[in-house]
Design a protein around this motif. Structure first.
Motif, PDB file in Angstrom:
ATOM      1  N   ARG A 102       9.682  67.304  19.791  1.00  0.00           N
ATOM      2  CA  ARG A 102      10.295  67.621  21.040  1.00  0.00           C
ATOM      3  C   ARG A 102       9.934  68.946  21.691  1.00  0.00           C
ATOM      4  NH1 ARG A 102      14.689  70.280  23.161  1.00  0.00           N
ATOM      5  NH2 ARG A 102      15.765  69.503  24.934  1.00  0.00           N
ATOM      6  N   GLU A 103      10.250  70.058  21.021  1.00  0.00           N
ATOM      7  CA  GLU A 103       9.751  71.407  21.497  1.00  0.00           C
ATOM      8  C   GLU A 103       7.989  71.428  21.674  1.00  0.00           C
ATOM      9  OE1 GLU A 103      11.372  73.989  18.705  1.00  0.00           O
ATOM     10  OE2 GLU A 103      13.619  73.599  19.016  1.00  0.00           O
ATOM     11  N   GLU A 104       7.482  70.865  20.647  1.00  0.00           N
ATOM     12  CA  GLU A 104       5.915  70.923  20.905  1.00  0.00           C
ATOM     13  C   GLU A 104       5.538  70.322  22.236  1.00  0.00           C
ATOM     14  OE1 GLU A 104       2.416  72.145  19.834  1.00  0.00           O
ATOM     15  OE2 GLU A 104       4.277  72.679  18.947  1.00  0.00           O
ATOM     16  N   VAL A 105       6.253  69.140  22.662  1.00  0.00           N
ATOM     17  CA  VAL A 105       5.952  68.586  23.961  1.00  0.00           C
ATOM     18  C   VAL A 105       6.579  69.455  25.266  1.00  0.00           C
ATOM     19  CG1 VAL A 105       6.331  66.801  25.528  1.00  0.00           C
ATOM     20  CG2 VAL A 105       5.722  66.385  23.068  1.00  0.00           C
ATOM     21  N   LEU A 106       7.712  69.768  24.960  1.00  0.00           N
ATOM     22  CA  LEU A 106       8.203  71.027  26.141  1.00  0.00           C
ATOM     23  C   LEU A 106       7.571  72.276  26.218  1.00  0.00           C
ATOM     24  CD1 LEU A 106      12.112  70.320  25.502  1.00  0.00           C
ATOM     25  CD2 LEU A 106      10.710  69.270  27.048  1.00  0.00           C
ATOM     26  N   ILE A 107       6.979  72.615  25.345  1.00  0.00           N
ATOM     27  CA  ILE A 107       6.238  73.958  25.632  1.00  0.00           C
ATOM     28  C   ILE A 107       4.863  73.772  26.173  1.00  0.00           C
ATOM     29  CG2 ILE A 107       7.439  75.366  23.672  1.00  0.00           C
ATOM     30  CD1 ILE A 107       4.722  75.002  22.135  1.00  0.00           C
ATOM     31  N   HIS A 108       4.580  72.508  26.368  1.00  0.00           N
ATOM     32  CA  HIS A 108       3.213  72.094  27.076  1.00  0.00           C
ATOM     33  C   HIS A 108       3.493  71.771  28.694  1.00  0.00           C
ATOM     34  CE1 HIS A 108       1.528  72.395  23.281  1.00  0.00           C
ATOM     35  NE2 HIS A 108       0.486  72.755  23.831  1.00  0.00           N
ATOM     36  N   PHE A 109       4.741  71.985  29.029  1.00  0.00           N
ATOM     37  CA  PHE A 109       4.876  71.695  30.435  1.00  0.00           C
ATOM     38  C   PHE A 109       4.431  72.542  31.354  1.00  0.00           C
ATOM     39  CE2 PHE A 109       9.368  69.379  31.180  1.00  0.00           C
ATOM     40  CZ  PHE A 109       9.016  68.460  30.343  1.00  0.00           C
ATOM     41  N   PRO A 110       3.665  72.123  32.528  1.00  0.00           N
ATOM     42  CA  PRO A 110       3.055  73.033  33.521  1.00  0.00           C
ATOM     43  C   PRO A 110       4.192  73.730  34.066  1.00  0.00           C
ATOM     44  CG  PRO A 110       3.370  70.936  34.369  1.00  0.00           C
ATOM     45  CD  PRO A 110       3.888  70.548  32.884  1.00  0.00           C
TER      46      PRO A 110
END
Length: 166
Positions: A102-110
């Motif tokens: 979850r965190e890995e995806v969220l840190i790639h938010f624009p």
């Protein structure tokens, strides 16, 4: 809720490939923030190195964002092609890697989502009627009147008056 669990006693020494999906509700984001429009897809290779579990591979999830320029909603898939996630192994025999994914995806938010970066790009232009620079006087956009009794600035005005009296 479905979780991404890795059973350490059955994990082969050379590692193992894991593929699947996790439900969108793992993100649990505030309602006024971006929202997932589909599951988190993962294709990861897990291998144990001493007291750490290393997950490498790809992650992807579609999200609905609001464009910072046009304020229109759009869908953009967040893809992490070369994910490398290290998880500390504690005394448990099972690792729940859901939060790490979850965190890995969220840190790639624009940081400033724009609809021209969407999965189906849209024209991302601000309506020129709302630009303050070179705004023509006859643009037909009404300026909203100030609310009656709006005294938010009164406290600052009072400070200004006391400074001039000194």
């Amino acid at each position: 809720m479905k979780r991404f669990l890795i059973d350490l006693p059955t994990l082969p020494e050379e590692g193992k490939q894991f593929s699947g999906e996790l439900p969108p509700d793992i993100f649990d984001l505030p309602k006024d923030d971006a929202q997932p429009t589909g599951p988190l897809f993962y294709d990861l290779y897990a291998q144990r190195f001493g007291s750490e579990l290393l997950l490498t591979g790809t992650l992807s999830t579609p999200f609905q964002f609001t464009c910072v320029r046009t304020l229109h909603p759009f869908v953009q898939t967040i893809r992490v092609e070369n994910a490398a996630i290290a998880i500390e192994i504690e005394d448990s025999s099972q690792i729940d890697a859901t939060e790490a994914l979850r965190e890995e995806v969220l840190i790639h938010f624009p940081s400033d989502p724009r609809c021209d970066d969407a999965d189906e790009p849209q024209q991302c232009e601000i309506d020129p009627r709302y630009l303050a620079v070179d705004k023509p006087g006859d643009d037909a956009v009404e300026t909203p009147p100030r609310a009656e009794g709006d005294d938010r600035w009164a406290a600052l005005d009072a400070l200004k008056n006391t400074d001039s009296e000194r």
